[in-house]
Design a protein around this motif. Structure first.
Motif, PDB file in Angstrom:
ATOM      1  N   LEU A 102       0.874  -1.097   0.010  1.00 18.89           N
ATOM      2  CA  LEU A 102      -0.019   0.091   0.010  1.00 18.89           C
ATOM      3  C   LEU A 102       0.868   1.252   0.030  1.00 18.89           C
ATOM      4  CD1 LEU A 102      -2.483   1.841   0.274  1.00 18.89           C
ATOM      5  CD2 LEU A 102      -2.779   1.060   2.854  1.00 18.89           C
ATOM      6  N   LEU A 103       1.769   1.266   0.862  1.00 23.36           N
ATOM      7  CA  LEU A 103       2.741   2.545   0.955  1.00 23.36           C
ATOM      8  C   LEU A 103       3.374   2.922  -0.425  1.00 23.36           C
ATOM      9  CD1 LEU A 103       4.219   1.874   4.540  1.00 23.36           C
ATOM     10  CD2 LEU A 103       2.641   3.641   3.649  1.00 23.36           C
ATOM     11  N   LEU A 104       3.869   1.800  -1.080  1.00 23.86           N
ATOM     12  CA  LEU A 104       4.534   2.072  -2.267  1.00 23.86           C
ATOM     13  C   LEU A 104       3.505   2.361  -3.471  1.00 23.86           C
ATOM     14  CD1 LEU A 104       7.131  -0.774  -2.289  1.00 23.86           C
ATOM     15  CD2 LEU A 104       7.633   1.487  -2.139  1.00 23.86           C
TER      16      LEU A 104
ATOM     17  N   ASP B 202       5.430  -7.258  -6.749  1.00 24.04           N
ATOM     18  CA  ASP B 202       5.607  -6.465  -7.878  1.00 24.04           C
ATOM     19  C   ASP B 202       4.306  -5.893  -8.290  1.00 24.04           C
ATOM     20  OD1 ASP B 202       6.104  -5.167 -10.640  1.00 24.04           O
ATOM     21  OD2 ASP B 202       7.996  -5.672  -9.999  1.00 24.04           O
ATOM     22  N   TRP B 203       3.963  -4.772  -8.031  1.00 22.79           N
ATOM     23  CA  TRP B 203       2.469  -4.544  -8.542  1.00 22.79           C
ATOM     24  C   TRP B 203       2.095  -4.462 -10.195  1.00 22.79           C
ATOM     25  CZ3 TRP B 203      -1.204  -2.642  -5.292  1.00 22.79           C
ATOM     26  CH2 TRP B 203      -2.353  -2.235  -5.941  1.00 22.79           C
ATOM     27  N   THR B 204       3.242  -4.036 -10.903  1.00 28.93           N
ATOM     28  CA  THR B 204       3.033  -4.334 -12.228  1.00 28.93           C
ATOM     29  C   THR B 204       3.069  -5.669 -12.944  1.00 28.93           C
ATOM     30  OG1 THR B 204       4.747  -2.464 -12.849  1.00 28.93           O
ATOM     31  CG2 THR B 204       4.478  -3.738 -14.185  1.00 28.93           C
ATOM     32  N   ALA B 205       3.820  -6.638 -12.370  1.00 33.63           N
ATOM     33  CA  ALA B 205       3.586  -8.105 -12.405  1.00 33.63           C
ATOM     34  C   ALA B 205       2.077  -8.401 -12.044  1.00 33.63           C
ATOM     35  CB  ALA B 205       4.519  -8.919 -11.612  1.00 33.63           C
ATOM     36  N   LEU B 206       1.686  -8.132 -10.857  1.00 28.37           N
ATOM     37  CA  LEU B 206       0.329  -8.493 -10.374  1.00 28.37           C
ATOM     38  C   LEU B 206      -0.749  -7.886 -11.527  1.00 28.37           C
ATOM     39  CD1 LEU B 206       0.419  -7.023  -6.661  1.00 28.37           C
ATOM     40  CD2 LEU B 206       0.279  -9.548  -7.492  1.00 28.37           C
ATOM     41  N   GLU B 207      -0.578  -6.761 -12.117  1.00 28.02           N
ATOM     42  CA  GLU B 207      -1.515  -6.271 -13.100  1.00 28.02           C
ATOM     43  C   GLU B 207      -1.555  -7.058 -14.351  1.00 28.02           C
ATOM     44  OE1 GLU B 207      -2.380  -1.739 -12.163  1.00 28.02           O
ATOM     45  OE2 GLU B 207      -0.550  -2.266 -13.185  1.00 28.02           O
ATOM     46  N   GLN B 208      -0.248  -7.684 -14.505  1.00 25.25           N
ATOM     47  CA  GLN B 208      -0.187  -8.700 -15.705  1.00 25.25           C
ATOM     48  C   GLN B 208      -0.383 -10.014 -15.553  1.00 25.25           C
ATOM     49  OE1 GLN B 208       3.998  -7.860 -16.551  1.00 25.25           O
ATOM     50  NE2 GLN B 208       3.512  -5.926 -17.583  1.00 25.25           N
TER      51      GLN B 208
ATOM     52  N   CYS C 237      10.819   4.842  -6.237  1.00 26.60           N
ATOM     53  CA  CYS C 237      10.599   5.895  -5.021  1.00 26.60           C
ATOM     54  C   CYS C 237      10.495   5.394  -3.868  1.00 26.60           C
ATOM     55  CB  CYS C 237       9.564   6.778  -5.466  1.00 26.60           C
ATOM     56  SG  CYS C 237       9.021   8.122  -4.590  1.00 26.60           S
ATOM     57  N   PRO C 238      11.477   5.142  -2.704  1.00 29.98           N
ATOM     58  CA  PRO C 238      11.264   4.615  -1.642  1.00 29.98           C
ATOM     59  C   PRO C 238      10.096   5.204  -0.553  1.00 29.98           C
ATOM     60  CG  PRO C 238      13.015   6.080  -1.515  1.00 29.98           C
ATOM     61  CD  PRO C 238      12.657   5.844  -2.915  1.00 29.98           C
TER      62      PRO C 238
ATOM     63  N   MET D 274      13.944  -0.427   0.968  1.00 29.57           N
ATOM     64  CA  MET D 274      12.831   0.198   0.153  1.00 29.57           C
ATOM     65  C   MET D 274      12.474   1.486   0.984  1.00 29.57           C
ATOM     66  SD  MET D 274      10.590  -3.203  -0.986  1.00 29.57           S
ATOM     67  CE  MET D 274      11.446  -4.515  -2.116  1.00 29.57           C
ATOM     68  N   CYS D 275      13.039   1.623   2.040  1.00 30.63           N
ATOM     69  CA  CYS D 275      12.496   2.867   2.916  1.00 30.63           C
ATOM     70  C   CYS D 275      13.581   4.070   2.965  1.00 30.63           C
ATOM     71  CB  CYS D 275      12.006   2.550   4.124  1.00 30.63           C
ATOM     72  SG  CYS D 275      10.868   1.408   4.265  1.00 30.63           S
ATOM     73  N   THR D 276      13.297   5.149   2.931  1.00 24.92           N
ATOM     74  CA  THR D 276      14.425   6.066   3.173  1.00 24.92           C
ATOM     75  C   THR D 276      15.275   6.065   4.287  1.00 24.92           C
ATOM     76  OG1 THR D 276      14.616   8.579   2.945  1.00 24.92           O
ATOM     77  CG2 THR D 276      12.524   7.845   4.013  1.00 24.92           C
TER      78      THR D 276
END
Length: 229
Positions: A107-109, A134-140, A153-154, A180-182
């Protein structure tokens, strides 16, 4: 003095439930004090008990996961979490264990993809966190773990990472989640309980202090008064 309670949304791991997480966090919540309020949310999918959970709590309870192995269920879990945070917030923090941490990170990403202009939490606490999908993979239509190198963007809210070098169930994933976090406002704590909630008093005390300090900084940054001592 800021009198608002600190509201924390709590997400359990796979093959467990909110009742178990309440028991696991009992000492932590006691140390944080009455100024904190905790909202525990169960997953939507009944699931076999995680082995270490079954040893302690048995098989007579109903255990859950937030998703199954399908990409659609992962996307739906992130959507449901965004909706819950919007409808029941605001939340100062999200605290996730294992899969709960992965869901919170998803959710945060991707909060902007879910219609949120800003993250729905002021800070995040990841305990034995594992990698999100990976959100892009999920959409695919595929389920793939998100590699840190693919995070453009962390996460920029303050984070607390409590992980174990002896985590043999998901080795290295908590450390990857950290990246993945700043670094600004990020706190790391290492415990020795493996893929489990820290149980020794020193570890829990340090986690409570890290959470309290992180929330205090977050509220000060956002223009609110500091928490009571």
């Amino acid at each position: 003095m800021d009198s608002r309670p600190v509201r924390v949304l709590c997400l359990h791991g796979v093959g467990t439930n909110s009742e178990v997480l309440e028991a696991q966090t009992a000492r932590l919540r006691y140390l944080l004090g009455d100024h904190y309020e905790f909202d525990f949310v169960d997953g939507a999918y009944p699931w076999p008990a995680y082995p270490s959970i079954a040893k302690v709590f048995g098989h007579d309870h109903t255990y859950y996961s937030y998703c199954d192995d399908s990409p659609q269920s992962v996307l739906q879990a992130a959507t449901d979490l965004a909706d819950y945070a919007t409808e029941n917030g605001p939340f100062d923090a999200v605290m996730g264990f294992s899969l709960g941490a992965a869901l919170a990170m998803t959710l945060l990403l991707n909060h902007d993809r879910l219609g949120l202009s800003t993250p729905p939490f002021g800070c995040a606490i990841f305990i034995c966190g594992i990698l999100p999908c990976d959100w892009t993979a999920l959409e695919q239509g595929q389920v793939e773990l998100l590699a840190p190198t693919r995070v453009s963007c962390p996460v920029r809210i303050p984070t607390v990472h409590c992980w174990s070098a002896e985590d043999l169930d998901y080795p290295g994933q908590s450390q990857a989640l950290v990246s993945m976090c700043t670094p600004n406002g990020r706190v790391e704590l290492v415990h020795h309980a493996g893929h489990a909630f820290p149980t020794d008093s020193v570890g829990v005390d340090q986690l409570a202090q890290a959470i309290h300090t992180t929330v205090r900084r977050m509220r000060t940054r956002d223009g609110a008064s500091a928490l009571p001592n």
